[in-house]
Design a protein around this motif. Structure first.
Motif, PDB file in Angstrom:
ATOM      1  N   ILE A  77      -1.238  -0.438  -9.095  1.00  0.00           N
ATOM      2  CA  ILE A  77      -1.958   0.820  -8.820  1.00  0.00           C
ATOM      3  C   ILE A  77      -2.430   1.437 -10.131  1.00  0.00           C
ATOM      4  N   ALA A 101      -2.644   1.085  -0.618  1.00  0.00           N
ATOM      5  CA  ALA A 101      -3.055   1.378  -1.998  1.00  0.00           C
ATOM      6  C   ALA A 101      -3.947   2.608  -2.098  1.00  0.00           C
ATOM      7  N   LYS A 105      -3.133   6.008  -4.233  1.00  0.00           N
ATOM      8  CA  LYS A 105      -4.022   6.517  -5.287  1.00  0.00           C
ATOM      9  C   LYS A 105      -4.426   7.962  -5.014  1.00  0.00           C
TER      10      LYS A 105
END
Length: 140
Positions: A77, A101, A105
């Motif tokens: 990440i 993901a 984020k």
């Protein structure tokens, strides 16, 4: 488990856990393979997962063992990797959650406390690997 990794794992799962995908695996099953498309970090709820590097000739080296409650493969990440840099295999029956993901984020960008916890966890990982490398260097 390092205090900072434990704190980051808890905060991250609180923020993103509602969109997580739950998975159960038998002993010996690979959670993901090195080089596979990166879908996000994982959280281990029950069982034991080992992170393993494999050589071309099939030899394996266990890099580390994951403890229940711990987030793992979060480094992609922060590095912007689009693939898993290691293999993850269940060393016992396991219950895990995949944290998407993009959700991770987004949460990191919105929550300064979460981002700080992530930075502290990464610093802990660096320290851990530095100590392992030092021990290996002295062993040879």
């Amino acid at each position: 488990m390092d205090h900072y990794i434990q704190q980051f794992s808890k905060l991250l799962f609180e923020k993103v856990g509602k969109s997580a995908l739950f998975k159960t695996c038998s002993k010996g099953v690979f959670v993901f393979l090195e080089g596979a498309k990166y879908l996000g970090p994982w959280v281990l709820h029950k069982g034991v997962v080992v992170l393993v590097k494999s050589s071309i000739d099939g030899r394996e080296q266990i890099v580390r063992q994951i403890e229940p409650g711990e987030v793992f493969v979060e480094v992609p990440i922060f590095k912007g990797l689009e693939w898993y840099p290691i293999n993850a295999r269940c060393a016992s029956p396991c219950e895990l959650s995949l944290l998407p993901a993009e959700e991770v984020k987004r949460a990191l960008k919105k929550d300064a406390n979460l981002a700080w916890a992530g930075a502290c966890a990464l610093a802990g990982r660096i320290t851990e690997f530095r100590e392992i490398l030092f021990d290996l260097t002295l062993a040879e």
